[in-house]
Design a protein around this motif. Structure first.
Motif, PDB file in Angstrom:
ATOM      1  N   ARG A   1       0.833  -1.212   0.000  1.00  0.00           N
ATOM      2  CA  ARG A   1       0.000   0.000   0.000  1.00  0.00           C
ATOM      3  C   ARG A   1       0.865   1.258   0.000  1.00  0.00           C
ATOM      4  NH1 ARG A   1      -3.436  -3.351   2.940  1.00  0.00           N
ATOM      5  NH2 ARG A   1      -2.664  -2.700   4.973  1.00  0.00           N
ATOM      6  N   ALA A   2       1.990   1.231   0.708  1.00  0.00           N
ATOM      7  CA  ALA A   2       2.900   2.377   0.704  1.00  0.00           C
ATOM      8  C   ALA A   2       3.481   2.594  -0.696  1.00  0.00           C
ATOM      9  CB  ALA A   2       4.019   2.165   1.725  1.00  0.00           C
ATOM     10  N   VAL A   3       3.833   1.511  -1.369  1.00  0.00           N
ATOM     11  CA  VAL A   3       4.343   1.629  -2.743  1.00  0.00           C
ATOM     12  C   VAL A   3       3.272   2.253  -3.627  1.00  0.00           C
ATOM     13  CG1 VAL A   3       4.995   0.294  -4.791  1.00  0.00           C
ATOM     14  CG2 VAL A   3       6.069  -0.203  -2.587  1.00  0.00           C
ATOM     15  N   LEU A   4       2.027   1.808  -3.472  1.00  0.00           N
ATOM     16  CA  LEU A   4       0.938   2.365  -4.288  1.00  0.00           C
ATOM     17  C   LEU A   4       0.675   3.830  -3.963  1.00  0.00           C
ATOM     18  CD1 LEU A   4      -1.832  -0.372  -4.477  1.00  0.00           C
ATOM     19  CD2 LEU A   4      -0.565   0.638  -6.365  1.00  0.00           C
ATOM     20  N   GLY A   5       0.742   4.164  -2.698  1.00  0.00           N
ATOM     21  CA  GLY A   5       0.345   5.507  -2.282  1.00  0.00           C
ATOM     22  C   GLY A   5       1.419   6.566  -2.341  1.00  0.00           C
ATOM     23  N   PHE A   6       2.671   6.166  -2.293  1.00  0.00           N
ATOM     24  CA  PHE A   6       3.718   7.173  -2.109  1.00  0.00           C
ATOM     25  C   PHE A   6       4.857   7.100  -3.114  1.00  0.00           C
ATOM     26  CE2 PHE A   6       1.892   6.280   2.123  1.00  0.00           C
ATOM     27  CZ  PHE A   6       1.261   7.494   2.317  1.00  0.00           C
ATOM     28  N   THR A   7       4.665   6.408  -4.222  1.00  0.00           N
ATOM     29  CA  THR A   7       5.738   6.347  -5.209  1.00  0.00           C
ATOM     30  C   THR A   7       5.231   6.826  -6.555  1.00  0.00           C
ATOM     31  OG1 THR A   7       5.226   4.066  -5.861  1.00  0.00           O
ATOM     32  CG2 THR A   7       6.829   4.349  -4.092  1.00  0.00           C
ATOM     33  N   ALA A   8       6.163   7.318  -7.345  1.00  0.00           N
ATOM     34  CA  ALA A   8       5.836   7.675  -8.725  1.00  0.00           C
ATOM     35  C   ALA A   8       5.625   6.380  -9.490  1.00  0.00           C
ATOM     36  CB  ALA A   8       6.986   8.472  -9.327  1.00  0.00           C
ATOM     37  N   PHE A   9       5.026   6.474 -10.655  1.00  0.00           N
ATOM     38  CA  PHE A   9       4.802   5.249 -11.414  1.00  0.00           C
ATOM     39  C   PHE A   9       6.144   4.603 -11.744  1.00  0.00           C
ATOM     40  CE2 PHE A   9       4.266   2.602 -15.105  1.00  0.00           C
ATOM     41  CZ  PHE A   9       3.202   1.825 -14.696  1.00  0.00           C
ATOM     42  N   ASN A  10       6.238   3.334 -11.423  1.00  0.00           N
ATOM     43  CA  ASN A  10       7.414   2.530 -11.747  1.00  0.00           C
ATOM     44  C   ASN A  10       6.978   1.069 -11.746  1.00  0.00           C
ATOM     45  OD1 ASN A  10       7.517   1.502  -9.039  1.00  0.00           O
ATOM     46  ND2 ASN A  10       8.655   3.310  -8.399  1.00  0.00           N
ATOM     47  N   ALA A  11       7.909   0.169 -11.915  1.00  0.00           N
ATOM     48  CA  ALA A  11       7.578  -1.255 -12.015  1.00  0.00           C
ATOM     49  C   ALA A  11       6.947  -1.806 -10.741  1.00  0.00           C
ATOM     50  CB  ALA A  11       8.841  -2.048 -12.356  1.00  0.00           C
ATOM     51  N   ALA A  12       7.209  -1.190  -9.607  1.00  0.00           N
ATOM     52  CA  ALA A  12       6.682  -1.689  -8.344  1.00  0.00           C
ATOM     53  C   ALA A  12       5.185  -1.444  -8.194  1.00  0.00           C
ATOM     54  CB  ALA A  12       7.430  -1.060  -7.173  1.00  0.00           C
TER      55      ALA A  12
ATOM     56  N   TYR B   1      -0.150  -3.443  -6.735  1.00  0.00           N
ATOM     57  CA  TYR B   1      -1.585  -3.506  -6.978  1.00  0.00           C
ATOM     58  C   TYR B   1      -2.035  -4.950  -7.177  1.00  0.00           C
ATOM     59  CZ  TYR B   1      -6.080  -3.182  -9.272  1.00  0.00           C
ATOM     60  OH  TYR B   1      -7.391  -3.376  -9.590  1.00  0.00           O
ATOM     61  N   LEU B   2      -1.329  -5.696  -8.026  1.00  0.00           N
ATOM     62  CA  LEU B   2      -1.708  -7.080  -8.307  1.00  0.00           C
ATOM     63  C   LEU B   2      -1.606  -7.957  -7.066  1.00  0.00           C
ATOM     64  CD1 LEU B   2      -0.121  -7.552 -11.827  1.00  0.00           C
ATOM     65  CD2 LEU B   2      -2.564  -7.403 -11.262  1.00  0.00           C
ATOM     66  N   LEU B   3      -0.592  -7.737  -6.256  1.00  0.00           N
ATOM     67  CA  LEU B   3      -0.432  -8.506  -5.018  1.00  0.00           C
ATOM     68  C   LEU B   3      -1.618  -8.262  -4.087  1.00  0.00           C
ATOM     69  CD1 LEU B   3       1.503 -10.288  -3.278  1.00  0.00           C
ATOM     70  CD2 LEU B   3       2.417  -8.141  -2.395  1.00  0.00           C
ATOM     71  N   LEU B   4      -1.953  -7.001  -3.877  1.00  0.00           N
ATOM     72  CA  LEU B   4      -3.080  -6.673  -3.000  1.00  0.00           C
ATOM     73  C   LEU B   4      -4.399  -7.191  -3.568  1.00  0.00           C
ATOM     74  CD1 LEU B   4      -2.021  -3.057  -2.033  1.00  0.00           C
ATOM     75  CD2 LEU B   4      -2.070  -5.054  -0.516  1.00  0.00           C
ATOM     76  N   ARG B   5      -4.557  -7.059  -4.869  1.00  0.00           N
ATOM     77  CA  ARG B   5      -5.790  -7.512  -5.510  1.00  0.00           C
ATOM     78  C   ARG B   5      -5.951  -9.025  -5.408  1.00  0.00           C
ATOM     79  NH1 ARG B   5     -10.517  -5.572  -6.035  1.00  0.00           N
ATOM     80  NH2 ARG B   5     -11.107  -5.083  -8.147  1.00  0.00           N
ATOM     81  N   GLU B   6      -4.845  -9.768  -5.598  1.00  0.00           N
ATOM     82  CA  GLU B   6      -4.914 -11.217  -5.478  1.00  0.00           C
ATOM     83  C   GLU B   6      -5.353 -11.610  -4.067  1.00  0.00           C
ATOM     84  OE1 GLU B   6      -2.219 -15.232  -5.930  1.00  0.00           O
ATOM     85  OE2 GLU B   6      -1.202 -13.327  -5.609  1.00  0.00           O
ATOM     86  N   TRP B   7      -4.801 -10.960  -3.052  1.00  0.00           N
ATOM     87  CA  TRP B   7      -5.184 -11.289  -1.677  1.00  0.00           C
ATOM     88  C   TRP B   7      -6.649 -10.969  -1.428  1.00  0.00           C
ATOM     89  CZ3 TRP B   7      -0.194  -9.115   1.014  1.00  0.00           C
ATOM     90  CH2 TRP B   7       0.850 -10.020   0.789  1.00  0.00           C
ATOM     91  N   GLN B   8      -7.145  -9.849  -1.991  1.00  0.00           N
ATOM     92  CA  GLN B   8      -8.567  -9.531  -1.842  1.00  0.00           C
ATOM     93  C   GLN B   8      -9.439 -10.595  -2.493  1.00  0.00           C
ATOM     94  OE1 GLN B   8      -8.669  -5.659  -3.647  1.00  0.00           O
ATOM     95  NE2 GLN B   8      -8.559  -4.606  -1.665  1.00  0.00           N
TER      96      GLN B   8
END
Length: 184
Positions: A127-138, A143-150
């Motif tokens: 969530r920190a990567v999603l919320g606080f980073t510029a667009f990059n490979a991470a 997003y996919l990791l969090l979505r899979e868990w949901q």
């Protein structure tokens, strides 16, 4: 070597995560830093859970368990993993984790609770990567990791309802707060 499905699956899983770490490490510093952090924390989570299960559920010998782990985590390198696989009880393993990981599993009892705590910590990093980073490979990986868990949680709720399990049992299994499965 032993021609069993477990060994083949475990070796494939190990190679998948090793390859993921390799690819993250190959990215330039600016675009790869966040991905290396996310992949490293994910591998740490997987390694701790696998180590506990391999040694204390499946009863594998330390050398066999070590072979199936991925020495590419953020906090757990090969030497630390080797020390951990030699320990006697799950509580000893959790207590011997590096401080950054040990704080995530503080006060947990059992492998399933440890897995939930570590997954929660990995989710916070994602969530920190999603919320606080510029667009990059991470970002798409997070997003996919969090979505899979949901999706796995949703599947758990639906399967629990299909089996007629209690709301408490479904919430515990899906690691959801009790109110999450109430009908509105």
């Amino acid at each position: 070597e032993q021609r069993d499905v477990f060994g083949v699956e475990a070796a494939l899983d190990r190679e998948y995560f090793r390859g993921l770490a390799e690819r993250a490490n190959a990215l330039p510093d600016a675009s790869g830093r966040d991905l290396r952090r996310l992949v490293g924390v994910l591998i740490d989570q997987v390694n701790v859970v696998w180590l506990l299960r391999y040694r204390h559920v499946f009863g594998l010998e330390p050398a066999h368990a070590y072979y199936l782990l991925v020495p590419a985590g953020r906090h757990l390198d090969g030497r630390r993993l080797l020390d951990l696989v030699k320990l006697g009880a799950p509580e000893d393993v959790l207590e011997a984790l590096p401080p950054a990981l040990r704080r995530w599993v503080k006060d947990v009892r059992g492998i399933d609770e440890a897995e939930g705590a570590l997954r929660g910590a990995t989710a916070r990093v994602a969530r920190a990567v999603l919320g606080f980073t510029a667009f990059n490979a991470a970002r798409p990986c997070a997003y996919l990791l969090l979505r899979e868990w949901q999706l796995w949680q949703l599947y758990g709720v639906m399967e629990g309802a299909r089996l007629g399990l209690s709301q408490d049992a479904v919430c515990a299994a899906a690691r959801l707060p009790a109110a999450a499965t109430e009908r509105r």
